[in-house]
Design an enzyme around this catalytic site. Sequence first.
Site, PDB file in Angstrom:
ATOM      1  N   SER A 161      15.071  77.197 -40.648  1.00  0.00           N
ATOM      2  CA  SER A 161      16.495  76.895 -40.705  1.00  0.00           C
ATOM      3  C   SER A 161      17.250  78.056 -41.325  1.00  0.00           C
ATOM      4  O   SER A 161      16.696  78.818 -42.118  1.00  0.00           O
ATOM      5  CB  SER A 161      16.694  75.641 -41.568  1.00  0.00           C
ATOM      6  OG  SER A 161      18.037  75.476 -41.944  1.00  0.00           O
TER       7      SER A 161
ATOM      8  N   TYR B  98      14.911  71.651 -49.808  1.00  0.00           N
ATOM      9  CA  TYR B  98      14.896  71.969 -48.383  1.00  0.00           C
ATOM     10  C   TYR B  98      15.043  73.473 -48.181  1.00  0.00           C
ATOM     11  O   TYR B  98      14.278  74.082 -47.440  1.00  0.00           O
ATOM     12  CB  TYR B  98      16.028  71.224 -47.682  1.00  0.00           C
ATOM     13  CG  TYR B  98      16.195  71.606 -46.235  1.00  0.00           C
ATOM     14  CD1 TYR B  98      15.344  71.086 -45.265  1.00  0.00           C
ATOM     15  CD2 TYR B  98      17.196  72.487 -45.836  1.00  0.00           C
ATOM     16  CE1 TYR B  98      15.489  71.436 -43.931  1.00  0.00           C
ATOM     17  CE2 TYR B  98      17.352  72.838 -44.507  1.00  0.00           C
ATOM     18  CZ  TYR B  98      16.492  72.309 -43.560  1.00  0.00           C
ATOM     19  OH  TYR B  98      16.637  72.667 -42.240  1.00  0.00           O
TER      20      TYR B  98
END
Length: 174
Positions: free
Chosen positions: A138, A151
């Site tokens: 990501s 995350y």
Amino acid sequence: LAGKVAIVTGGASGLGEGLARRFAAEGAKVLIADVDTDSGAALAADIGANALFVEADVSDIEQVSGLVSTAVDRFGGLHVMVNNAGVSGTMHRRFLDDDLADFHKVMAINVLAVMAGTRDAARHMSKHGGGSIINLTSIGGIQAGGGVMTYRASKAAVIQFTKSAAIELAHYEI
């Protein structure tokens, strides 16, 4: 991709579903792995004979290993491993509010599963002419920002791990 075999973790929906459908459309046999049994089974049925759904929790590295052996046993090989499964964890707006309660779950799914999937796929590929391992990450792994710190850290770890694995596995044509 005719004659090739692919595994897609987190393949029952979203990006994973799109990847599974595309691999199959290009002629590959695809093993779809996910914890979402209903969606995964429906997707495999919709794709047809070139798809197999396997319920798997990738935070359990024994289940990740089982995906590789199932693909090889069922389809005769493994050419592409897509480590797509991932979770964001609890969405805390501020780090100061984060109790880190989901740290181990996020890291197990987003990092450990990717490492295990890469390792297990590479063990097969290194003895069978190479292959491709695709580890999805990501922008959160390279772009700093507030919130979702676990995350972000997990995705940064996947980026560094993938670069390092690519160096080590290159001489196997992986």
